[in-house]
Design a protein around this motif. Structure first.
Motif, PDB file in Angstrom:
ATOM      1  N   ASP A   1      56.042 -82.862 146.792  1.00 32.47           N
ATOM      2  CA  ASP A   1      56.182 -84.310 146.756  1.00 32.47           C
ATOM      3  C   ASP A   1      57.233 -84.729 145.723  1.00 32.47           C
ATOM      4  N   ALA A   2      57.128 -84.095 144.547  1.00 34.30           N
ATOM      5  CA  ALA A   2      58.036 -84.440 143.450  1.00 34.30           C
ATOM      6  C   ALA A   2      59.473 -84.057 143.812  1.00 34.30           C
ATOM      7  N   LEU A   3      59.633 -82.895 144.421  1.00 34.43           N
ATOM      8  CA  LEU A   3      60.989 -82.450 144.745  1.00 34.43           C
ATOM      9  C   LEU A   3      61.619 -83.333 145.819  1.00 34.43           C
ATOM     10  N   ASP A   4      60.772 -83.930 146.664  1.00 37.05           N
ATOM     11  CA  ASP A   4      61.283 -84.839 147.696  1.00 37.05           C
ATOM     12  C   ASP A   4      61.977 -86.052 147.086  1.00 37.05           C
ATOM     13  N   GLN A   5      61.494 -86.492 145.941  1.00 37.75           N
ATOM     14  CA  GLN A   5      62.089 -87.711 145.348  1.00 37.75           C
ATOM     15  C   GLN A   5      62.654 -87.409 143.962  1.00 37.75           C
ATOM     16  N   VAL A   6      63.283 -86.246 143.878  1.00 35.42           N
ATOM     17  CA  VAL A   6      63.717 -85.728 142.582  1.00 35.42           C
ATOM     18  C   VAL A   6      64.607 -86.711 141.827  1.00 35.42           C
ATOM     19  N   ARG A   7      65.388 -87.517 142.556  1.00 32.74           N
ATOM     20  CA  ARG A   7      66.338 -88.443 141.905  1.00 32.74           C
ATOM     21  C   ARG A   7      65.636 -89.549 141.113  1.00 32.74           C
ATOM     22  N   ASN A   8      64.405 -89.874 141.522  1.00 30.26           N
ATOM     23  CA  ASN A   8      63.716 -90.987 140.866  1.00 30.26           C
ATOM     24  C   ASN A   8      62.813 -90.527 139.728  1.00 30.26           C
ATOM     25  N   LEU A   9      62.806 -89.224 139.460  1.00 28.28           N
ATOM     26  CA  LEU A   9      61.791 -88.717 138.527  1.00 28.28           C
ATOM     27  C   LEU A   9      62.416 -88.093 137.290  1.00 28.28           C
ATOM     28  N   VAL A  10      61.581 -87.961 136.275  1.00 29.82           N
ATOM     29  CA  VAL A  10      61.971 -87.221 135.089  1.00 29.82           C
ATOM     30  C   VAL A  10      61.002 -86.042 134.966  1.00 29.82           C
ATOM     31  N   PHE A  11      61.550 -84.859 134.674  1.00 21.10           N
ATOM     32  CA  PHE A  11      60.729 -83.652 134.588  1.00 21.10           C
ATOM     33  C   PHE A  11      60.539 -83.262 133.133  1.00 21.10           C
ATOM     34  N   LYS A  12      59.284 -83.009 132.785  1.00 24.29           N
ATOM     35  CA  LYS A  12      58.953 -82.693 131.392  1.00 24.29           C
ATOM     36  C   LYS A  12      58.010 -81.503 131.356  1.00 24.29           C
ATOM     37  N   PRO A  13      57.911 -80.846 130.202  1.00 24.33           N
ATOM     38  CA  PRO A  13      56.899 -79.794 130.088  1.00 24.33           C
ATOM     39  C   PRO A  13      55.498 -80.415 130.117  1.00 24.33           C
ATOM     40  N   ALA A  14      54.567 -79.739 130.776  1.00 18.15           N
ATOM     41  CA  ALA A  14      53.189 -80.240 130.794  1.00 18.15           C
ATOM     42  C   ALA A  14      52.565 -80.095 129.413  1.00 18.15           C
ATOM     43  N   ASP A  15      53.055 -79.127 128.663  1.00 16.90           N
ATOM     44  CA  ASP A  15      52.563 -78.881 127.323  1.00 16.90           C
ATOM     45  C   ASP A  15      53.481 -79.609 126.352  1.00 16.90           C
ATOM     46  N   PRO A  16      52.991 -80.676 125.728  1.00 21.99           N
ATOM     47  CA  PRO A  16      53.897 -81.506 124.932  1.00 21.99           C
ATOM     48  C   PRO A  16      54.510 -80.772 123.739  1.00 21.99           C
ATOM     49  N   THR A  17      53.930 -79.630 123.348  1.00 25.89           N
ATOM     50  CA  THR A  17      54.513 -78.911 122.212  1.00 25.89           C
ATOM     51  C   THR A  17      55.662 -78.014 122.652  1.00 25.89           C
ATOM     52  N   PHE A  18      55.849 -77.887 123.953  1.00 23.13           N
ATOM     53  CA  PHE A  18      56.898 -77.008 124.452  1.00 23.13           C
ATOM     54  C   PHE A  18      58.260 -77.652 124.199  1.00 23.13           C
ATOM     55  N   PRO A  19      59.160 -76.935 123.530  1.00 26.56           N
ATOM     56  CA  PRO A  19      60.419 -77.572 123.145  1.00 26.56           C
ATOM     57  C   PRO A  19      61.400 -77.667 124.319  1.00 26.56           C
ATOM     58  N   MET A  20      61.380 -78.790 124.990  1.00 26.11           N
ATOM     59  CA  MET A  20      62.305 -78.962 126.115  1.00 26.11           C
ATOM     60  C   MET A  20      62.628 -80.443 126.253  1.00 26.11           C
TER      61      MET A  20
END
Lengths: 305, 838
Positions: free
Chosen positions: B384-403
């Motif tokens: 679902d997310a990849l279908d609308q990739v342009r409208n989304l922001v991708f983040k690590p699920a683990d907030p401590t992950f440095p990305m």
């Protein structure tokens, strides 16, 4: 290897595990967390267990960790230059290896996650995921593939991987430390039991399989003309892989074999850091020297012939 | 409601149409363009509450608006509000931008937010009880086990703990943003150690002072009660025993980005501010190490992240925590707020499951929804997310992950391929989130002659657990994007903040302020005896460095003046002065005094020079920021930022700088004398100063004795600031007997050996009544000898009794320092080390 497999009678062992820290300066206080009590399982009974701490602990308590392993917590508040933790256990082990030739194709085990009962699935799921010391590595998956051709039975595939690691990797205590990463071990093809266990876990998890880290001891047997089993003079580590229908099967990649009667299990976790035999925090020393001595010998029991 | 509607009504329909001053003020304010606008409800039509604000603001001439802005800005700078930004080359004290215009929220709108926040806090607390207890949500499939198990925020050692009162989540914060249709959404949840409540309080104090009339007229709700509830609730839930209930605020220390807030909150709530090294574990309980011994700690309001709280059971590389804290929390002998492991809720992976969890656990639909979030660990969600990739922001699920977040709209073809590959390898590690065009709010724009500009804003709202359920702070921390076009609103990215005004539906309850809280006699006793050893050590060194700076400055002034031949002293005193400068470390034997003395005065690269000592003073003061008045801080800051430093300075410039330093040091000692309570902390500061001065006086006298033949004595008087006294007493040129009388025996001269020795001795005796042997015996015999000296017989430079006493006192000063270190400070230095045994 034939002689080990034929041995199926229960064996009782006396295990002595002594850890000694020598500090460069006086330690004012120390708190330690020990995973030194062998775990009671379906195939393993702990008849006696005792830990002696020198200098005496000012406080101590026993409990269990998240995975159900026994833990001992203690603190020393008197100044000391040396710490000795002497753990002694009498443990009876029964053979518990399933038929290696049988079992489902490995792909089915990966797909089967959803078929396990809720409690099972829940317990197993955490051993399928990467953990801090066992990150998911594409190169581990690549290495593992050779042992996992399409349709091969899972136990046989896991044993093949166990043997390949034993053959492809050099046992070399100088090559790594407790914090060496799997990636380096794979690149340099050297390490000790902890490294090979982490590597094998990484391989299995990268294929979607559940694998856990086992801490324990291996029999220190030196028959004439044979070399000692690697890892016998210190605590040992190996791997359990999960197989639908059979449960957890233990493999020792350091020695390239199934782990059975010659192994005493302390406990298990996702990786080394979950079951470190002794971890601590000390106040007041610049450096320390660590010496570990383990001995594991069969003892004559009333029941055995 | 009748009263309130009158209050909210604009003063007249005309008021919603901009006046001419307002037109000018808003000349560059942009149209919202697809965003919600907090200021205008329609083109040229102000929202009612803003109409009232603007008419106030524009009733006075434009210069007045600027003056208010300037005043508010000065106040922020002076009060040292900072937000330390990690790895910021500007250093630790970047002034934090506070916009003077508040965000204003109408009462009915606030009621919705408040109810939604309460529900979320309750829900999260129940989820935490489950995850760290029976794990039935995982077993029933309401939460995928792999979602929880894959998070580094899931702390296995925190399972099956004895949590006081069943409250894991004591303090909760949610980051809200407003979408173009005017609805508020939750962007992120803060559950382990939420920051910002203290900043919200500070903002309120500053902004309400800038607009006192407006603040009253709008009926803005007060925030003080929230903090009282926090203090009282922690005390209520805390386990009891071993004396009065003690709550501490645990900080990672002054280098943490929100240290200012820790200090502020600790002071406001009346909790000792402690670092990990101040706490210890005994008998399964936590204790605070104070100079008066161990004090049982019942509750810890922590501002350290989960993993760093205990090097024994959590991250072994953490130097910040308390070894054994986890086990104390497990036994329930200490309340940890928030409970260890609460950080798991901060994972964005959980958000998509909240509606279902809310229905299941509270029987209610989720009132305040999160922005649409997909946890990529579910194959359907990932597709679902990849279908609308342009409208989304991708983040690590683990907030401590440095990305850094990846914005789909920024990606080219190769970027898209790389993203897909990353996601395919470890889908459970990522979440995809909808982008929200956050609302814009008015800000004063300094760069454009104080006109009003627009910036994107987010709102952080806070709740605290009380025995009667969660209570929400009526207000919060509004965060402002740093430029007009920034997608992520964050303090760490250099944004700013605003006060948040929640208008009251009824009369504002002003009956309450924290200052009226109930202080019992027990509390008073505790506050006096409970000074952490680390603080006392810093106070001691503050005294020492302050005096050392003064000594260095006076000695440099003397030496440079001697070089200039500016003194009215006809004697040659250069030799002893240079010898003293060498003994003090300002010069080395083979140095060329001319150039090195100036370097020692203005250049930081001289290891024992004045700037190096000022830096040391600043460092100690930095560690004491929560205990020192702002005036101290301002004075030291003024010196550290002096333009003469680290430049090529002329002799005249150097002397000017030295004079400024000496004046500032006198100012600092004036603060200590006049402004500090005479508690044990003050006593340590004072002993530190006296010991340093005594050692310097003794060194000076020793040098003078050595050079007794070849020089005059005016330099001695000048260094001891005693020329005026001497001249008023004796009309002759300096001679040994009267000079030594003034500098050694005169108990009325604060720069005499007698004065300092007696002072140290009596201060030590005072400490000894409470703490046992502190070292008064080091000074007793020498004091006795001083008292028995016969001026006629002993006061000359060859007298061995005099010289021995001076030698003895100088070494006593050093010995006392070692004694204090061992007796009171020692543990503060001992670093904890993690060990692993195989």
């Amino acid at each position: 290897m034939g002689c080990e497999v034929s041995m199926t009678d229960p064996v009782t062992y006396r295990v002595v595990h002594e850890t000694r820290y020598t500090y460069s300066d006086t330690v004012a206080s120390s708190r330690q967390l020990a995973h030194l009590r062998p775990r009671t399982t379906q195939w393993q009974t702990v008849h006696a267990h005792h830990v002696n701490i020198d200098p005496a602990a000012s406080e101590q308590s026993e409990g269990s960790d998240y995975f159900g392993n026994g833990v001992l917590r203690f603190a020393i508040d008197t100044p000391h230059d040396e710490l000795t933790v002497h753990a002694e256990s009498i443990v009876e082990v029964h053979s518990h290896v399933p038929e290696i030739g049988a079992g489902p194709a490995w792909e089915r085990a990966v797909a089967a996650t959803g078929e396990w009962g809720p409690d099972d699935r829940f317990d197993i799921a955490q051993f399928q995921l990467a953990s801090p010391m066992v990150p998911s590595l594409p190169e581990a998956a690549e290495y593992a593939r050779v042992s996992f051709p399409a349709g091969r039975a899972l136990p046989a595939a896991m044993l093949d991987l166990t043997r390949r690691i034993h053959v492809d990797f050099v046992y070399d205590p100088k090559a790594t430390t407790v914090t060496t990463e799997v990636r380096e071990v794979l690149a340099h093809r050297r390490g000790v039991c902890q490294d090979f266990a982490h590597l094998m876990i990484a391989c299995l998890r990268s294929l979607g399989l559940a694998a856990r880290y086992v801490s324990g001891y291996i029999l220190n047997r030196v028959p004439s003309g044979k070399s000692r089993l690697a890892g016998a003079d210190a605590s040992h580590a190996w791997v359990e892989g999960h197989c639908p229908g059979s449960g957890w099967i233990a493999f020792d990649p350091t020695n390239g074999k199934v782990a059975d009667l010659e192994f005493v299990t302390l406990g298990w976790g996702r990786e080394f850091s979950d079951v470190t035999p002794l971890r601590g925090v000390v106040l007041g020393s610049a450096t320390q020297k660590l010496a570990v001595a383990v001995s594991m010998q069969p003892v004559a029991t009333k029941n055995s012939s | 409601m009748a009263g309130s509607s009158r209050r909210h009504e604009p003063h007249g329909a005309a008021d919603t149409a901009p006046s001419s001053i307002l037109k000018d003020l808003l000349a560059t304010y942009p149209a919202a363009q697809g965003r919600f606008d907090e200021l205008f409800e329609a083109p040229a039509k102000l929202r009612p509450h803003w109409a009232q604000v603007m008419s106030e603001l524009t009733a006075t001439p434009a210069t007045d608006v600027r003056e208010r802005l300037a005043a508010a800005e000065r106040q922020i700078r002076d009060s040292g509000v900072t937000y330390n930004v990690y790895a910021d080359p500007q250093g630790l004290d970047r002034p934090w931008h506070l916009d003077v215009l508040p965000l204003i929220i109408a009462p009915d709108e606030w009621r919705e937010i408040e109810a939604g926040i309460i529900q979320r806090a309750q829900l999260f607390n129940q989820v935490l009880i489950d995850i760290y207890g029976s794990q039935s949500l995982l077993k029933q499939g309401l939460l995928p086990p792999s979602l929880i198990f894959a998070q580094s925020g899931f702390l296995r050692p925190a399972c099956r703990m004895n949590i006081p009162g069943g409250v894991h989540l004591h303090v909760y914060a949610a980051d809200l943003a407003r979408s173009p249709d005017g609805r508020w959404w939750v962007m992120a949840d803060r559950t382990q150690a939420p920051s910002g409540a203290g900043y919200a309080l500070e903002n309120r104090l500053i902004v309400s002072r800038a607009f006192p009339a407006l603040y009253r007229e709008l009926g803005v709700q007060h925030v003080a009660r929230f903090f009282a509830t926090m203090r009282d609730s922690l005390m209520h839930f805390a386990p009891k025993g071993d004396g009065p209930t003690l709550t501490v605020l645990l900080t990672p220390g002054p280098y943490n980005e929100t240290y200012f807030e820790h200090a502020l909150l600790a002071r406001y709530l009346g909790f000792p501010l402690v670092e990990g090294g101040d706490l210890t574990v005994r008998d399964g309980c936590i204790w605070l190490k104070t100079i008066g011994g161990l004090k049982r700690v019942h509750a810890i309001l922590r501002r350290q992240d989960d993993n760093y709280c205990d090097p024994l059971e959590l991250r072994s590389d953490s130097a910040l925590g308390v070894a054994g804290l986890t086990d104390c929390a497990r036994r329930g002998t200490v309340l940890v707020a928030n409970a260890l492991g609460s950080g798991i809720i901060e994972s964005g992976a959980l958000l998509g499951f909240l509606p279902r969890l809310a229905e299941h656990l509270t029987g209610q639909p989720l009132r305040l929804p999160s922005i649409a979030t997909w946890w990529c660990g579910e194959p359907a969600a990932l597709a679902d997310a990849l279908d609308q990739v342009r409208n989304l922001v991708f983040k690590p699920a683990d907030p401590t992950f440095p990305m850094e977040p990846v914005f789909g709209q920024d990606l080219d073809k190769a970027g898209l391929v790389a993203l897909r590959k990353t996601l395919a390898a470890n889908p459970e590690r990522f979440v995809a989130q909808e982008l929200v065009r956050v609302s814009q709010a008015p800000v004063l724009d300094k760069a454009h002659s104080n006109r009003i500009a627009a910036r994107g804003i987010g709102l952080r709202v806070f709740a605290v657990a009380s025995p009667d359920g969660y209570v929400v702070m009526p207000g919060g921390l509004t965060r402002v994007a740093s430029s007009a076009n920034v997608r992520v609103v964050s303090m760490q990215r250099g944004g700013g903040s605003k006060d948040t005004w929640v208008m009251s539906a009824g009369p504002v309850d002003t009956s309450f302020t924290l200052l009226k809280s109930t202080v019992t006699a027990q509390d008073l006793v505790r506050a006096r005896a409970g000074i952490p050893s680390r603080v006392v050590e810093n106070l001691f060194w503050f005294g020492r460095y302050e005096e050392r700076c003064d000594d260095a400055a006076r000695l440099l002034r003397l030496a440079l003046n001697q070089k200039l031949q500016e003194t009215d002293d006809e004697e040659n005193s250069l030799t002893p002065v240079l010898a003293l400068a060498t003994a003090f470390g300002l010069l080395k034997d083979d140095d060329d005094p001319d150039s090195i003395l100036i370097r020692a005065a203005v250049s930081e690269d001289h290891p024992f020079g004045l700037p190096a000592n000022l830096r040391a003073l600043e460092r100690v003061a930095f560690n004491l920021r929560d205990r020192m008045s702002l005036d101290n801080w301002r004075t030291i800051n003024g010196l550290i930022k002096d333009p003469v430093l680290n430049r090529t300075a002329s002799l005249a410039e150097t002397l000017g700088w030295i004079n400024r330093t000496i004046t500032s040091m006198m100012t600092l000692s004036g603060f200590a004398l006049d402004g500090m309570t005479r508690d044990d902390g003050w006593r340590f500061l004072s002993i530190g100063r006296r010991v340093e001065r005594l050692a310097f006086q003794c060194l000076t006298l020793q040098t003078a004795f050595e050079h007794r033949i070849d020089s005059g004595l005016s330099w001695l008087l000048s260094l001891a600031d005693s020329i005026v006294t001497y001249r008023s007493r004796y009309l002759a040129r300096p001679e040994w007997l009267p000079v030594l009388d003034l500098l050694v025996l005169d108990g009325a001269n604060p720069r005499s050996v007698m004065f300092q020795t007696a002072g140290i001795h009596s201060a030590l005796e005072k400490l000894e009544t409470v703490y046992g042997a502190c070292g008064s015996e080091l000074f007793g015999p020498a004091l006795h000898t001083l008292e028995s000296l016969d001026p006629a017989r002993d006061l000359h430079p060859e007298n061995m009794r005099l010289r021995d006493t001076i030698d003895e006192l100088r070494s006593a000063a050093f010995v006392l320092n070692d004694r204090f270190t061992q007796r009171f400070f020692n543990h503060a230095h001992t670093a904890a080390r993690a060990t692993l045994g195989l």
